[in-house]
Design a protein around this motif. Structure first.
Motif, mmCIF file in Angstrom:
data_model
loop_
_atom_site.group_PDB
_atom_site.id
_atom_site.type_symbol
_atom_site.label_atom_id
_atom_site.label_comp_id
_atom_site.label_asym_id
_atom_site.label_seq_id
_atom_site.Cartn_x
_atom_site.Cartn_y
_atom_site.Cartn_z
ATOM 1 N N TYR A 167 9.797 -80.337 46.733
ATOM 2 C CA TYR A 167 8.779 -80.522 45.699
ATOM 3 C C TYR A 167 8.867 -79.388 44.698
ATOM 4 N N GLN A 168 8.947 -79.716 43.404
ATOM 5 C CA GLN A 168 9.078 -78.726 42.338
ATOM 6 C C GLN A 168 7.817 -78.595 41.487
ATOM 7 N N GLY A 169 6.805 -79.406 41.769
ATOM 8 C CA GLY A 169 5.566 -79.329 40.985
ATOM 9 C C GLY A 169 4.631 -78.282 41.534
ATOM 10 N N ASN A 170 3.343 -78.456 41.291
ATOM 11 C CA ASN A 170 2.338 -77.544 41.825
ATOM 12 C C ASN A 170 1.130 -78.343 42.291
ATOM 13 N N VAL A 171 0.114 -77.639 42.724
ATOM 14 C CA VAL A 171 -1.099 -78.304 43.219
ATOM 15 C C VAL A 171 -2.257 -78.124 42.246
ATOM 16 N N GLY A 172 -1.937 -77.805 41.008
ATOM 17 C CA GLY A 172 -2.979 -77.633 40.003
ATOM 18 C C GLY A 172 -3.661 -78.952 39.661
ATOM 19 N N THR A 173 -4.926 -78.867 39.305
ATOM 20 C CA THR A 173 -5.705 -80.037 38.917
ATOM 21 C C THR A 173 -6.269 -79.847 37.512
ATOM 22 N N ASN A 174 -6.566 -80.945 36.865
ATOM 23 C CA ASN A 174 -7.197 -80.932 35.545
ATOM 24 C C ASN A 174 -8.608 -81.489 35.652
ATOM 25 N N ARG A 175 -9.529 -80.880 34.922
ATOM 26 C CA ARG A 175 -10.898 -81.373 34.855
ATOM 27 C C ARG A 175 -11.131 -81.945 33.462
ATOM 28 N N ILE A 176 -11.321 -83.261 33.394
ATOM 29 C CA ILE A 176 -11.464 -83.965 32.121
ATOM 30 C C ILE A 176 -12.934 -84.327 31.923
ATOM 31 N N GLU A 177 -13.489 -83.920 30.798
ATOM 32 C CA GLU A 177 -14.907 -84.183 30.522
ATOM 33 C C GLU A 177 -15.072 -85.622 30.049
ATOM 34 N N VAL A 178 -15.905 -86.376 30.741
ATOM 35 C CA VAL A 178 -16.152 -87.777 30.402
ATOM 36 C C VAL A 178 -17.618 -88.030 30.074
ATOM 37 N N ASP A 179 -18.426 -86.992 30.115
ATOM 38 C CA ASP A 179 -19.837 -87.072 29.732
ATOM 39 C C ASP A 179 -20.328 -85.648 29.588
ATOM 40 N N GLU A 180 -21.555 -85.471 29.105
ATOM 41 C CA GLU A 180 -22.086 -84.135 28.926
ATOM 42 C C GLU A 180 -22.106 -83.390 30.262
ATOM 43 N N GLN A 211 -6.055 -55.780 59.958
ATOM 44 C CA GLN A 211 -7.190 -55.638 59.044
ATOM 45 C C GLN A 211 -6.665 -55.531 57.622
ATOM 46 N N ALA A 212 -7.405 -56.075 56.685
ATOM 47 C CA ALA A 212 -7.028 -55.979 55.272
ATOM 48 C C ALA A 212 -7.212 -54.550 54.794
ATOM 49 N N LEU A 213 -6.191 -53.991 54.182
ATOM 50 C CA LEU A 213 -6.245 -52.604 53.725
ATOM 51 C C LEU A 213 -6.884 -52.474 52.351
ATOM 52 N N GLU A 214 -6.978 -53.570 51.617
ATOM 53 C CA GLU A 214 -7.555 -53.519 50.278
ATOM 54 C C GLU A 214 -8.114 -54.894 49.914
ATOM 55 N N ASP A 215 -8.930 -54.915 48.882
ATOM 56 C CA ASP A 215 -9.430 -56.194 48.381
ATOM 57 C C ASP A 215 -8.265 -56.986 47.783
ATOM 58 N N SER A 216 -8.215 -58.254 48.100
ATOM 59 C CA SER A 216 -7.125 -59.093 47.599
ATOM 60 C C SER A 216 -7.620 -60.526 47.480
ATOM 61 N N THR A 217 -6.782 -61.362 46.905
ATOM 62 C CA THR A 217 -7.096 -62.777 46.734
ATOM 63 C C THR A 217 -5.901 -63.605 47.185
ATOM 64 N N ILE A 218 -6.164 -64.547 48.078
ATOM 65 C CA ILE A 218 -5.117 -65.468 48.511
ATOM 66 C C ILE A 218 -5.421 -66.851 47.949
ATOM 67 N N VAL A 219 -4.375 -67.652 47.807
ATOM 68 C CA VAL A 219 -4.518 -69.014 47.299
ATOM 69 C C VAL A 219 -4.099 -69.976 48.399
ATOM 70 N N VAL A 220 -5.008 -70.852 48.793
ATOM 71 C CA VAL A 220 -4.740 -71.860 49.817
ATOM 72 C C VAL A 220 -4.995 -73.227 49.193
ATOM 73 N N ASP A 221 -3.938 -74.001 49.032
ATOM 74 C CA ASP A 221 -4.027 -75.329 48.406
ATOM 75 C C ASP A 221 -4.710 -75.267 47.047
ATOM 76 N N GLY A 222 -4.387 -74.231 46.284
ATOM 77 C CA GLY A 222 -4.898 -74.105 44.929
ATOM 78 C C GLY A 222 -6.284 -73.519 44.812
#
Length: 414
Positions: A167-180, A211-222
């Motif tokens: 797979y060469q794509g990604n797991v990103g999603t788009n949010r499309i506004e269809v009402d206010e 134990q985590a040595l510093e504050d960090s951010t992981i990405v799980v399924d986007g």
């Protein structure tokens, strides 16, 4: 009280004529533009309402276009998914036939040829490009190919065949506004649509003292998950479980490693966004490797894609392995067909929701257009009648003024 003078009649007549001309000009402008408001001072309150109504009407029209675009995309995508589902039904028929044990090895090799061609067709549909030129099943990476094919030498074949599909794509999603402030989430990830089994990652590294040595951010399924300094492996597993992703995290009682199991059929996406928490746990390689093929070397992986299932069937037929076809391979194919059916149903549900938004916005557009008409449009019949009355008044005024000033220079030359 007016002061009577020799110029009074002339001045008053000229003044009234100018007022009539202004009213006539305004009436002509209103008829020409079919709007009763040319300037804010014409009706300040109605002008304020009109501006808001017109602005909202423009947004509603855009919402309708957004929903219509989504509906078109879902409709095109459904065609490719449905075709792949039909192909998979044929693949399963071949698998059931090959698992009976009544076919010779030569028969199985002949069947493998058809399976290989069906595999190519499935990959072609998975790499489909929509009418707008965007790849349909690559997430938000719509300008590239969704799946990359790796060729190799397969035992039992005299030519190179498809060995692996990545797979060469990604797991990103788009949010499309269809009402206010209302959005539809569009998920075009191919590693969800064309996956066969729930995937499981079993970490082999002992993390009981980690134990985590510093504050960090992981990405799980986007989804971003914040890791705080001092968090242990149990806190990380709890945060993954509470993040809302379709993954169940647990700690292996034997190896004390982190286990991740998907709750549906899709490929797990792991990434260190900030810091190196996942790399320190041994779940992924260093940050130079990109998901989804950045899983750590010590991590055991199970669960494959729809392509893996078809490739396994073809390879088993080339080897003449009746037992593998009738057990593991057939079960994987069934799981892949079930997932494809689920994704097809989800796509149909999204299409229906988009159509509902189109219908609602069309109704709203009619209602708001009526409000705009009420505040800004003129009554054309009344406007024409008023204009004609103004013309009669103007003619009568000019006639009276002419009678008032009938004297000319000749009257004083006698």
């Amino acid at each position: 009280m007016h002061r009577i003078s020799s110029q009074f009649n002339n001045t008053d007549t000229q003044y009234q004529l100018r007022k009539q001309e202004v009213r006539q000009a305004m009436a002509n402008r209103q008829i020409g533009t079919q709007s009763r408001i040319g300037q804010l001072r014409d009706d300040p309150i109605a002008a304020g309402h009109l501006v808001r109504y017109q602005s909202y009407l423009g947004r509603v029209e855009q919402f309708e276009k957004n929903a219509q675009t989504l509906a078109d995309q879902y409709n095109v995508r459904e065609g490719y998914i449905n075709q792949n589902l039909q192909i998979m039904q044929r693949v399963r028929e071949l698998a059931v036939n090959g698992a009976t044990g009544t076919n010779t090895n030569e028969d199985l090799k002949n069947m493998a040829v058809e399976v290989n061609e069906l595999l190519k067709e499935i990959i072609q549909n998975a790499n489909a490009v929509g009418p707008d030129g965007n790849t349909l099943f690559a997430g938000t990476r719509t300008k590239g190919t969704a799946f990359d094919v790796v060729m190799g030498n397969i035992p039992g074949s005299n030519e190179e065949l498809i060995e692996k599909v990545n797979y060469q794509g990604n797991v990103g999603t788009n949010r499309i506004e269809v009402d206010e402030n209302a959005y539809l989430t569009v998920d075009n990830s191919g590693n969800k649509t064309f996956w066969a089994e729930p995937q499981q990652l079993m970490g082999q590294r002992d993390l009981s003292a980690w134990q985590a040595l510093e504050d960090s951010t992981i990405v799980v399924d986007g989804v971003d998950i914040a890791i705080k300094s001092g968090d242990n492996i149990y806190a990380v597993a709890a945060k993954i479980n509470d993040s809302g992703v379709a993954i169940k995290a647990s700690i292996d009682p034997v190896t004390n490693g982190l286990n991740l199991v998907t709750t549906d059929s899709h490929q797990i996406w792991l990434e260190d966004k900030n810091g190196s928490a996942l790399a320190d746990m041994g779940m992924i390689k260093d940050s130079s490797q990109f998901p989804p093929y950045n899983v750590g070397e010590s991590v055991k992986v199970s669960g494959g894609s729809l392509f893996d299932a078809v490739i396994s069937l073809r390879d088993a037929m080339l080897k003449g392995d009746h037992e593998a076809i009738g057990s593991r391979v057939l079960g994987t194919l069934d799981s892949g067909i079930n997932n494809l059916t689920t994704r097809l149903a989800k796509n149909g549900s999204d299409y229906e929701r988009a159509m509902n938004n189109i219908q609602r916005n069309q109704t709203t557009e009619v209602n708001v257009t009526q409000l705009v008409s009420r505040e800004g449009d003129i009554d054309i019949t009344k406007a024409i009648t008023d204009l004609k009355m103004m013309e009669y008044v103007n003619q009568a005024t000019m006639s009276n003024a002419g009678k008032m000033y009938q004297s000319s220079l000749l009257n004083y030359m006698r």
